[in-house]
Design a protein around this motif. Structure first.
Motif, PDB file in Angstrom:
ATOM      1  N   VAL A  90     -15.643   2.955   2.831  1.00  0.00           N
ATOM      2  CA  VAL A  90     -14.548   3.911   2.993  1.00  0.00           C
ATOM      3  C   VAL A  90     -13.785   3.550   4.258  1.00  0.00           C
ATOM      4  O   VAL A  90     -14.381   3.394   5.323  1.00  0.00           O
ATOM      5  CB  VAL A  90     -15.091   5.350   3.130  1.00  0.00           C
ATOM      6  N   CYS A  91     -12.469   3.400   4.123  1.00  0.00           N
ATOM      7  CA  CYS A  91     -11.674   3.061   5.297  1.00  0.00           C
ATOM      8  C   CYS A  91     -11.413   4.309   6.134  1.00  0.00           C
ATOM      9  O   CYS A  91     -10.937   5.318   5.620  1.00  0.00           O
ATOM     10  CB  CYS A  91     -10.348   2.428   4.891  1.00  0.00           C
ATOM     11  N   LEU A  92     -11.746   4.207   7.410  1.00  0.00           N
ATOM     12  CA  LEU A  92     -11.426   5.288   8.341  1.00  0.00           C
ATOM     13  C   LEU A  92     -10.548   4.753   9.473  1.00  0.00           C
ATOM     14  O   LEU A  92     -10.611   5.220  10.604  1.00  0.00           O
ATOM     15  CB  LEU A  92     -12.695   5.930   8.908  1.00  0.00           C
ATOM     16  N   GLY A  93      -9.744   3.741   9.148  1.00  0.00           N
ATOM     17  CA  GLY A  93      -8.733   3.279  10.099  1.00  0.00           C
ATOM     18  C   GLY A  93      -7.695   4.388  10.249  1.00  0.00           C
ATOM     19  O   GLY A  93      -7.707   5.362   9.488  1.00  0.00           O
ATOM     20  N   THR A  94      -6.788   4.225  11.195  1.00  0.00           N
ATOM     21  CA  THR A  94      -5.864   5.323  11.518  1.00  0.00           C
ATOM     22  C   THR A  94      -5.098   5.835  10.306  1.00  0.00           C
ATOM     23  O   THR A  94      -5.082   7.043  10.022  1.00  0.00           O
ATOM     24  CB  THR A  94      -4.854   4.857  12.595  1.00  0.00           C
ATOM     25  N   ALA A  95      -4.468   4.935   9.551  1.00  0.00           N
ATOM     26  CA  ALA A  95      -3.643   5.366   8.413  1.00  0.00           C
ATOM     27  C   ALA A  95      -4.491   6.118   7.393  1.00  0.00           C
ATOM     28  O   ALA A  95      -4.081   7.170   6.878  1.00  0.00           O
ATOM     29  CB  ALA A  95      -2.973   4.157   7.770  1.00  0.00           C
ATOM     30  N   CYS A  96      -5.658   5.599   7.093  1.00  0.00           N
ATOM     31  CA  CYS A  96      -6.512   6.249   6.098  1.00  0.00           C
ATOM     32  C   CYS A  96      -7.061   7.571   6.634  1.00  0.00           C
ATOM     33  O   CYS A  96      -7.153   8.554   5.905  1.00  0.00           O
ATOM     34  CB  CYS A  96      -7.641   5.316   5.686  1.00  0.00           C
ATOM     35  N   TYR A  97      -7.407   7.560   7.905  1.00  0.00           N
ATOM     36  CA  TYR A  97      -7.982   8.781   8.482  1.00  0.00           C
ATOM     37  C   TYR A  97      -6.979   9.936   8.401  1.00  0.00           C
ATOM     38  O   TYR A  97      -7.315  11.020   7.935  1.00  0.00           O
ATOM     39  CB  TYR A  97      -8.393   8.539   9.943  1.00  0.00           C
ATOM     40  N   ARG A 131     -12.839  -0.030   9.384  1.00  0.00           N
ATOM     41  CA  ARG A 131     -11.763   0.405  10.279  1.00  0.00           C
ATOM     42  C   ARG A 131     -10.384   0.047   9.748  1.00  0.00           C
ATOM     43  O   ARG A 131      -9.395   0.507  10.274  1.00  0.00           O
ATOM     44  CB  ARG A 131     -11.959  -0.180  11.671  1.00  0.00           C
ATOM     45  N   CYS A 132     -10.237  -0.795   8.799  1.00  0.00           N
ATOM     46  CA  CYS A 132      -8.967  -1.084   8.116  1.00  0.00           C
ATOM     47  C   CYS A 132      -9.265  -2.162   7.096  1.00  0.00           C
ATOM     48  O   CYS A 132      -9.897  -3.167   7.421  1.00  0.00           O
ATOM     49  CB  CYS A 132      -7.872  -1.561   9.070  1.00  0.00           C
ATOM     50  N   ILE A 133      -8.805  -1.945   5.875  1.00  0.00           N
ATOM     51  CA  ILE A 133      -9.051  -2.963   4.856  1.00  0.00           C
ATOM     52  C   ILE A 133      -7.729  -3.524   4.320  1.00  0.00           C
ATOM     53  O   ILE A 133      -7.669  -4.071   3.238  1.00  0.00           O
ATOM     54  CB  ILE A 133      -9.966  -2.436   3.724  1.00  0.00           C
ATOM     55  N   GLY A 134      -6.680  -3.355   5.118  1.00  0.00           N
ATOM     56  CA  GLY A 134      -5.421  -4.025   4.812  1.00  0.00           C
ATOM     57  C   GLY A 134      -4.574  -3.356   3.742  1.00  0.00           C
ATOM     58  O   GLY A 134      -3.691  -4.001   3.173  1.00  0.00           O
ATOM     59  N   SER A 135      -4.830  -2.096   3.455  1.00  0.00           N
ATOM     60  CA  SER A 135      -4.004  -1.395   2.456  1.00  0.00           C
ATOM     61  C   SER A 135      -3.436  -0.113   3.047  1.00  0.00           C
ATOM     62  O   SER A 135      -3.361   0.921   2.372  1.00  0.00           O
ATOM     63  CB  SER A 135      -4.857  -1.063   1.219  1.00  0.00           C
ATOM     64  N   CYS A 136      -3.017  -0.184   4.300  1.00  0.00           N
ATOM     65  CA  CYS A 136      -2.597   1.020   5.024  1.00  0.00           C
ATOM     66  C   CYS A 136      -1.475   1.774   4.311  1.00  0.00           C
ATOM     67  O   CYS A 136      -1.428   3.000   4.342  1.00  0.00           O
ATOM     68  CB  CYS A 136      -2.136   0.656   6.426  1.00  0.00           C
ATOM     69  N   SER A 137      -0.553   1.047   3.668  1.00  0.00           N
ATOM     70  CA  SER A 137       0.584   1.734   3.038  1.00  0.00           C
ATOM     71  C   SER A 137       0.149   2.534   1.819  1.00  0.00           C
ATOM     72  O   SER A 137       0.905   3.361   1.317  1.00  0.00           O
ATOM     73  CB  SER A 137       1.660   0.728   2.647  1.00  0.00           C
TER      74      SER A 137
HETATM   75  S1  FES Z   1      -6.222   1.984   7.888  1.00  0.00           S
HETATM   76 FE1  FES Z   1      -7.143   2.023   5.947  1.00  0.00          FE
HETATM   77  S2  FES Z   1      -6.375   0.305   4.984  1.00  0.00           S
HETATM   78 FE2  FES Z   1      -5.551   0.177   6.967  1.00  0.00          FE
END
Ligand code: FES
Length: 165
Positions: A90-97, A131-137
């Motif tokens: 599960v992505c919890l990077g900024t955009a996903c969070y 932390r990010c899987i490259g699909s932020c958009s």
């Molecule tokens: S923050 Fe989730 S894909 Fe980039």
């Protein structure tokens, strides 16, 4: 390495796996400087690094267990727990969070009944956070094995998980 990964899928007996590991240790000339490579190969053979495998390596290489545990715990690649057939990240990077990734994670936890870092009892899923899987958009995103599921919401989870038996 690929061959070893395939072999690790329980097609070899315990004795055969340990014989293969002994061969690896021989091939690396039992040198402490090769410990990381040996651990990589051990994980490829067994799928993870249980205590008896670490102990075997320590005995064969005449190294203290503290040295081996130190290396295993330093590198996140190494795992001492068995992994599931499917890796759920599960992505919890900024955009996903900010777009609901935490809710997705909480729903997943209750759906499959485990916490982050754990594997289900039937070895179907291992749950992890990225932390990010490259699909932020197209956040929030969840990667299962090599497939990225985009714009995931808790209502979609059951449907997605059904794809992975
Ligand atoms: S923050 Fe989730 S894909 Fe980039």
């Amino acid at each position: 390495m690929e061959l070893l990964k395939e072999c690790s899928t329980a097609t070899l007996s315990d004795d055969e796996q340990f014989a293969m590991l002994r061969q690896v240790i021989d091939d690396y000339e039992r040198r402490e400087s090769n410990l990381i490579q040996i651990l990589h190969m051990a994980q490829a053979i067994f799928g993870f690094l249980p205590e008896d495998v670490l102990h075997f390596i320590g005995t064969e290489m005449d190294l203290p267990m503290s040295r081996i545990h130190g290396v295993v715990s330093f590198y996140s690649y190494f795992t001492t727990l068995p992994r599931g057939r499917h890796s759920v990240q599960v992505c919890l990077g900024t955009a996903c969070y900010v777009r609901g990734g935490k809710k997705v994670l909480d729903s997943l936890k209750s759906e499959i009944g485990i916490d982050v870092g754990q594997t289900t009892a039937d070895r179907r899923f291992t749950l992890e956070v990225k932390r990010c899987i490259g699909s932020c958009s197209l956040a929030p995103a969840v990667m299962i094995d090599k497939t990225v599921h985009k714009r995931v919401n808790p209502n979609k989870l059951q449907e997605i998980l059904k794809l992975y038996e």
